[in-house]
Design an enzyme around this catalytic site. Sequence first.
Site, PDB file in Angstrom:
ATOM      1  N   GLU A 198     -44.922  97.307  16.270  1.00  0.00           N
ATOM      2  CA  GLU A 198     -46.375  97.205  16.133  1.00  0.00           C
ATOM      3  C   GLU A 198     -47.002  98.556  15.815  1.00  0.00           C
ATOM      4  O   GLU A 198     -47.961  98.627  15.059  1.00  0.00           O
ATOM      5  CB  GLU A 198     -46.992  96.628  17.406  1.00  0.00           C
ATOM      6  CG  GLU A 198     -46.652  95.184  17.682  1.00  0.00           C
ATOM      7  CD  GLU A 198     -47.205  94.210  16.668  1.00  0.00           C
ATOM      8  OE1 GLU A 198     -48.237  94.515  16.013  1.00  0.00           O
ATOM      9  OE2 GLU A 198     -46.614  93.125  16.511  1.00  0.00           O
TER      10      GLU A 198
ATOM     11  N   CYS B  27     -54.258  94.189   9.287  1.00  0.00           N
ATOM     12  CA  CYS B  27     -52.809  94.106   9.099  1.00  0.00           C
ATOM     13  C   CYS B  27     -52.509  93.452   7.744  1.00  0.00           C
ATOM     14  O   CYS B  27     -53.424  93.053   7.027  1.00  0.00           O
ATOM     15  CB  CYS B  27     -52.170  93.328  10.245  1.00  0.00           C
ATOM     16  SG  CYS B  27     -52.509  91.554  10.216  1.00  0.00           S
TER      17      CYS B  27
END
Length: 143
Positions: free
Chosen positions: A15, A24
């Site tokens: 992450e 993202c």
Amino acid sequence: MRASPHCVAFIKRFEGFSATPYKCSAGVYTIGYGTTKGITKDTPPVTKEQADEMFIRDLIKFENSVNNLIKHPLKQNQFDSLVSFVYNLGGGALQRSTLRQKINRGDINGASAEFMKWTKAGGRVIMGLVTRREAEMKLFIGG
């Protein structure tokens, strides 16, 4: 079951940390170590300590998803792999997946091949997802 310390480090490594919101590869606003719920472009920056708190809240939710969706007994490495998968994709992805169906039927070898079907975001293959799915698959089979 609960995620192992190895799982926590595994997820955080993939992450990464961001103190500020960003979109993202799937176009979802994200902050900290992959937290998305309630995050907008206007969400204020977070410290690593705040991000850790958010991470733990998220992790518990995703551990519960795996525990509720998988009925076949799992080894710790398999559980950790699935928690990473769900942390990245959400519980709905596991719920409707052939991965879950194969695990619950006890087809562990067949299930391991399912990870690589989850490498796209926004309709295109993302190399970071390929790398993550390969690592999850290896963890799942015991590597």
